[in-house]
Write a protein that holds these residues in place. Structure first.
Motif, short mmCIF file in Angstrom:
data_model
loop_
_atom_site.label_atom_id
_atom_site.label_comp_id
_atom_site.label_asym_id
_atom_site.label_seq_id
_atom_site.Cartn_x
_atom_site.Cartn_y
_atom_site.Cartn_z
N LYS A 136 1.10 -1.29 -0.08
CA LYS A 136 0.25 -0.18 0.29
C LYS A 136 0.82 1.50 0.05
O LYS A 136 1.58 1.75 0.56
CB LYS A 136 -1.11 0.21 1.02
CG LYS A 136 -2.50 -1.05 0.97
CD LYS A 136 -2.98 -0.48 2.46
CE LYS A 136 -3.58 -1.59 2.17
NZ LYS A 136 -5.26 -1.80 1.95
N ILE B 77 0.65 5.69 0.21
CA ILE B 77 0.06 6.53 1.04
C ILE B 77 0.79 7.84 0.06
O ILE B 77 2.05 8.00 0.52
CB ILE B 77 0.08 7.04 2.23
CG1 ILE B 77 -0.76 5.91 3.22
CG2 ILE B 77 -0.21 8.32 2.71
CD1 ILE B 77 0.14 5.50 5.00
N ALA C 295 2.49 -0.21 4.65
CA ALA C 295 1.87 0.92 4.04
C ALA C 295 3.60 1.91 3.51
O ALA C 295 4.06 1.70 4.89
CB ALA C 295 0.76 1.93 4.09
N THR D 41 -3.94 13.31 -0.31
CA THR D 41 -3.87 12.30 -0.18
C THR D 41 -4.32 11.45 -1.33
O THR D 41 -6.04 11.01 -0.99
CB THR D 41 -3.56 11.97 1.37
OG1 THR D 41 -2.48 12.87 1.46
CG2 THR D 41 -3.03 10.91 1.40
N LEU E 251 -4.81 7.53 -1.15
CA LEU E 251 -4.05 5.34 -0.34
C LEU E 251 -4.37 4.81 -2.12
O LEU E 251 -5.11 5.09 -2.15
CB LEU E 251 -4.83 5.48 0.53
CG LEU E 251 -4.93 3.92 1.12
CD1 LEU E 251 -3.03 3.94 1.98
CD2 LEU E 251 -5.91 3.54 2.09
N LEU F 261 -5.82 8.64 8.52
CA LEU F 261 -4.92 7.81 7.23
C LEU F 261 -4.57 6.42 7.95
O LEU F 261 -4.56 5.21 7.48
CB LEU F 261 -3.34 8.11 6.91
CG LEU F 261 -3.45 9.47 5.74
CD1 LEU F 261 -2.16 9.82 6.21
CD2 LEU F 261 -3.98 8.83 4.86
N LEU G 120 -6.58 3.14 7.06
CA LEU G 120 -5.95 1.55 6.23
C LEU G 120 -5.83 0.21 7.82
O LEU G 120 -5.69 -0.64 6.85
CB LEU G 120 -4.74 1.89 7.03
CG LEU G 120 -3.95 2.68 5.98
CD1 LEU G 120 -2.09 2.84 6.38
CD2 LEU G 120 -3.04 1.61 4.81
#
Length: 152
Positions: free
Chosen positions: A30, A32, A63, A121, A123, A146, A150
């Motif tokens: 993942k 960010i 992440a 942002t 994701l 965030l 997640l």
């Protein structure tokens, strides 16, 4: 603007050490990807330090964090060292990546209009698809948003 469900456009930018970093090198993890206006300004520092303080949560979920602004490699290096930021900062000095993601636009501050980064942002999931877009980010609460995204 790049939307949820879209494949995140690939790009390559220099990091705070001048090394070339491509989004595609993080496939399988993942990401960010956060766009911010300027190093070492009050809102951007609040946002970066919040992400720094929540970084163990991001690491635990596997992440990667990439911060992108139009500042230079040198500016990023100073910003990262000053605030002990444990993530990568990318220099988008010609704002081409910000434009590609649709986060370069007209802003208003103190009654004047100017063009710059719209604090946003993305994701991105392990397959490179945009899982969530955070627009008009509030620097003081964004890291918590965030962490929650997640976890869900």
């Amino acid at each position: 603007m790049v939307s949820e469900g879209n494949v995140a456009p690939d790009f390559t930018l220099p990091d705070e050490n001048g090394n070339q970093v491509s989004l595609s090198q993080f496939r399988g993890r993942k990401v960010i990807l956060y766009f911010y206006p300027k190093d070492d300004t009050p809102g951007c520092t609040t946002e970066a330090c919040g992400i720094r303080d929540s970084f163990p949560n991001f690491e635990a979920s596997g992440a990667v964090v990439l911060g992108v602004s139009p500042d230079s490699v040198e500016s990023h290096k100073k910003f990262k060292e000053k605030y002990n930021l444990p993530f990568t900062l990318l220099a988008d000095t010609d704002h081409k990546v910000a434009e590609m993601y649709g986060v370069w636009g007209t802003k208003k501050m103190y009654g004047r209009e100017f063009t710059g980064v719209l604090r946003t942002t993305f994701l991105i999931d392990e397959e490179g698809k945009v899982q969530k877009v955070f627009k008009n980010v509030k620097p003081d609460v964004h890291a918590q948003e965030l962490v929650e995204a997640l976890a869900s």
